[in-house]
Design a protein around this motif. Structure first.
Motif, PDB file in Angstrom:
ATOM      1  N   LEU A 133      59.487  59.855  13.089  1.00 52.07           N
ATOM      2  CA  LEU A 133      59.318  60.607  14.334  1.00 52.07           C
ATOM      3  C   LEU A 133      57.898  60.380  14.837  1.00 52.07           C
ATOM      4  N   ALA A 134      57.770  59.756  16.012  1.00 53.00           N
ATOM      5  CA  ALA A 134      56.449  59.439  16.557  1.00 53.00           C
ATOM      6  C   ALA A 134      56.085  60.321  17.740  1.00 53.00           C
ATOM      7  N   SER A 135      56.772  61.424  17.928  1.00 54.09           N
ATOM      8  CA  SER A 135      56.657  62.239  19.147  1.00 54.09           C
ATOM      9  C   SER A 135      55.233  62.665  19.465  1.00 54.09           C
ATOM     10  N   ARG A 136      54.994  62.806  20.778  1.00 54.27           N
ATOM     11  CA  ARG A 136      53.733  63.350  21.262  1.00 54.27           C
ATOM     12  C   ARG A 136      53.753  64.877  21.291  1.00 54.27           C
ATOM     13  N   ILE A 137      54.920  65.436  21.523  1.00 58.75           N
ATOM     14  CA  ILE A 137      55.046  66.891  21.606  1.00 58.75           C
ATOM     15  C   ILE A 137      56.452  67.286  21.174  1.00 58.75           C
ATOM     16  N   GLU A 138      56.551  68.365  20.448  1.00 60.77           N
ATOM     17  CA  GLU A 138      57.810  69.000  20.064  1.00 60.77           C
ATOM     18  C   GLU A 138      57.549  70.500  20.050  1.00 60.77           C
ATOM     19  N   SER A 139      58.592  71.260  19.833  1.00 59.78           N
ATOM     20  CA  SER A 139      58.440  72.692  19.542  1.00 59.78           C
ATOM     21  C   SER A 139      58.799  72.942  18.087  1.00 59.78           C
ATOM     22  N   PHE A 140      59.955  72.453  17.701  1.00 61.94           N
ATOM     23  CA  PHE A 140      60.374  72.456  16.296  1.00 61.94           C
ATOM     24  C   PHE A 140      61.511  71.453  16.214  1.00 61.94           C
ATOM     25  N   ALA A 141      61.256  70.303  15.601  1.00 60.66           N
ATOM     26  CA  ALA A 141      62.169  69.161  15.682  1.00 60.66           C
ATOM     27  C   ALA A 141      63.398  69.364  14.787  1.00 60.66           C
ATOM     28  N   ILE A 142      64.538  69.687  15.408  1.00 60.28           N
ATOM     29  CA  ILE A 142      65.792  69.873  14.674  1.00 60.28           C
ATOM     30  C   ILE A 142      66.174  68.607  13.918  1.00 60.28           C
ATOM     31  N   CYS A 143      65.833  67.440  14.485  1.00 56.58           N
ATOM     32  CA  CYS A 143      66.209  66.190  13.812  1.00 56.58           C
ATOM     33  C   CYS A 143      65.589  66.095  12.423  1.00 56.58           C
ATOM     34  N   LEU A 144      64.442  66.726  12.202  1.00 58.82           N
ATOM     35  CA  LEU A 144      63.837  66.694  10.869  1.00 58.82           C
ATOM     36  C   LEU A 144      64.607  67.580   9.898  1.00 58.82           C
ATOM     37  N   LEU A 145      65.177  68.688  10.388  1.00 58.62           N
ATOM     38  CA  LEU A 145      66.052  69.490   9.537  1.00 58.62           C
ATOM     39  C   LEU A 145      67.286  68.689   9.155  1.00 58.62           C
ATOM     40  N   GLU A 146      67.834  67.947  10.112  1.00 62.06           N
ATOM     41  CA  GLU A 146      69.010  67.125   9.814  1.00 62.06           C
ATOM     42  C   GLU A 146      68.661  66.042   8.802  1.00 62.06           C
ATOM     43  N   ALA A 147      67.497  65.425   8.956  1.00 65.02           N
ATOM     44  CA  ALA A 147      67.061  64.432   7.974  1.00 65.02           C
ATOM     45  C   ALA A 147      66.960  65.055   6.590  1.00 65.02           C
ATOM     46  N   GLY A 148      66.397  66.263   6.520  1.00 61.93           N
ATOM     47  CA  GLY A 148      66.295  66.942   5.240  1.00 61.93           C
ATOM     48  C   GLY A 148      67.651  67.239   4.632  1.00 61.93           C
ATOM     49  N   ALA A 149      68.590  67.684   5.454  1.00 58.56           N
ATOM     50  CA  ALA A 149      69.933  67.975   4.953  1.00 58.56           C
ATOM     51  C   ALA A 149      70.599  66.727   4.388  1.00 58.56           C
ATOM     52  N   LEU A 150      70.179  65.556   4.868  1.00 57.81           N
ATOM     53  CA  LEU A 150      70.734  64.286   4.401  1.00 57.81           C
ATOM     54  C   LEU A 150      69.867  63.636   3.321  1.00 57.81           C
ATOM     55  N   SER A 151      68.873  64.369   2.816  1.00 55.78           N
ATOM     56  CA  SER A 151      67.957  63.861   1.775  1.00 55.78           C
ATOM     57  C   SER A 151      67.206  62.617   2.228  1.00 55.78           C
ATOM     58  N   LEU A 152      66.890  62.568   3.512  1.00 61.21           N
ATOM     59  CA  LEU A 152      66.231  61.399   4.082  1.00 61.21           C
ATOM     60  C   LEU A 152      64.725  61.630   4.124  1.00 61.21           C
ATOM     61  N   PRO A 153      63.913  60.748   3.552  1.00 55.85           N
ATOM     62  CA  PRO A 153      62.463  60.917   3.634  1.00 55.85           C
ATOM     63  C   PRO A 153      61.988  60.772   5.071  1.00 55.85           C
ATOM     64  N   VAL A 154      60.922  61.489   5.412  1.00 49.73           N
ATOM     65  CA  VAL A 154      60.445  61.578   6.789  1.00 49.73           C
ATOM     66  C   VAL A 154      58.999  61.126   6.891  1.00 49.73           C
ATOM     67  N   VAL A 155      58.730  60.329   7.922  1.00 51.14           N
ATOM     68  CA  VAL A 155      57.365  60.049   8.373  1.00 51.14           C
ATOM     69  C   VAL A 155      57.280  60.596   9.792  1.00 51.14           C
ATOM     70  N   ALA A 156      56.346  61.515  10.060  1.00 49.38           N
ATOM     71  CA  ALA A 156      56.318  62.180  11.364  1.00 49.38           C
ATOM     72  C   ALA A 156      54.893  62.448  11.814  1.00 49.38           C
TER      73      ALA A 156
END
Length: 272
Positions: free
Chosen positions: A174-197
């Protein structure tokens, strides 16, 4: 309060609706100011958004309560399982999910990935999202950077297919400039996917650097490329971060926990 004696009013803020008023000096701005002060409860989906709104509208400390968005990991798995068979991609891949719009910073991600491929010829990038104002610019930049064979754009996919493609990735970026609370990161977590954000509003409330994911500064393609390479080349780190994020999401970001906090707030208790 504006709700009167028989019911109460809660404002639940998720970013765009209130951020669009920041800096305004018109009737809409005055109406928002009145609502934020008169509603029985004001709830933000992240501490970062809470602090932005409090500062912008000079609200009393504690006027805005944070209740994070949640997720149901079992529902995510069921939805993913309903996807049609995945079309194989030629190489392992990193993935990103987000509407093609400026705040998602696909330009920064592509410049980082351009540096990434000079060091790693075995991993591609998949961009999944709704078409938007930067769709054509994103495609043009892919061509300009010589990444046509390495970056795959998949627009307007059903949610089940999006989740299935996420699950097949090495990592989520996730390279976003602005978010409020990124739901996609919760989905990544639910799928056991490592995150770079990027370390922006709301993200650091979910991702603990080196513990449940990796955080990088915004607008820094070189650092993003470096961390992407580190994660892509370290299977043990990917497994550890993905498992830790899944545990964290399950324990702290369920919809049942969010619902309990809303009910506590409605009952006049402090949301904890």
């Amino acid at each position: 309060a504006i709700g009167g004696p028989n019911y109460r009013i809660a404002l639940s803020l998720h970013g765009l609706e209130v951020r669009s008023t920041f800096g305004m000096r018109n009737m809409e701005r005055r109406l928002w100011s009145w609502m934020l002060r008169r509603a029985d409860h004001v709830i933000a989906c992240s501490d970062g958004l809470r602090d932005e709104v409090t500062r912008e509208y000079s609200l009393p400390h504690g006027r805005v309560t944070t209740i994070h968005n949640g997720i149901d990991p079992a529902h995510i798995e069921r939805t993913r399982d309903s996807a049609p068979p995945r079309v194989p991609l030629p190489r392992p891949y990193l993935c990103n999910v987000g509407t093609f719009e400026p705040k998602k910073a696909h330009d920064v991600l592509l410049r980082a990935f351009s540096a990434f491929v000079s060091e790693n010829s075995e991993v591609d990038l998949v961009l999944i999202g709704r078409d938007g104002e930067t769709s054509s610019m994103t495609r043009a930049l892919i061509k300009e950077l010589g990444l046509t064979e390495r970056v795959h754009i998949l627009e307007n996919l059903p949610h089940a297919q999006t989740l299935d493609l996420m699950a097949g990735a090495q990592a989520f970026v996730l390279a976003s400039r602005i978010e409020s609370f990124a739901i996609c990161l919760l989905e990544a977590g639910a799928l056991s996917l490592p995150v770079v954000a990027t370390d922006i509003c709301g993200v650091g409330e979910l991702i603990d650097d080196h513990e449940t994911g990796r955080l990088v500064p915004t607008e820094d393609p070189a650092e993003l490329a470096r961390v992407m390479l580190e994660v892509a080349q370290d299977p043990a780190q990917r497994q550890r971060l993905g498992a830790a994020l899944r545990r964290h999401v399950g324990q702290q970001f369920s919809w049942s926990l969010a619902a309990r906090r809303y009910l506590e707030l409605a009952a006049g208790q402090k949301a904890t």
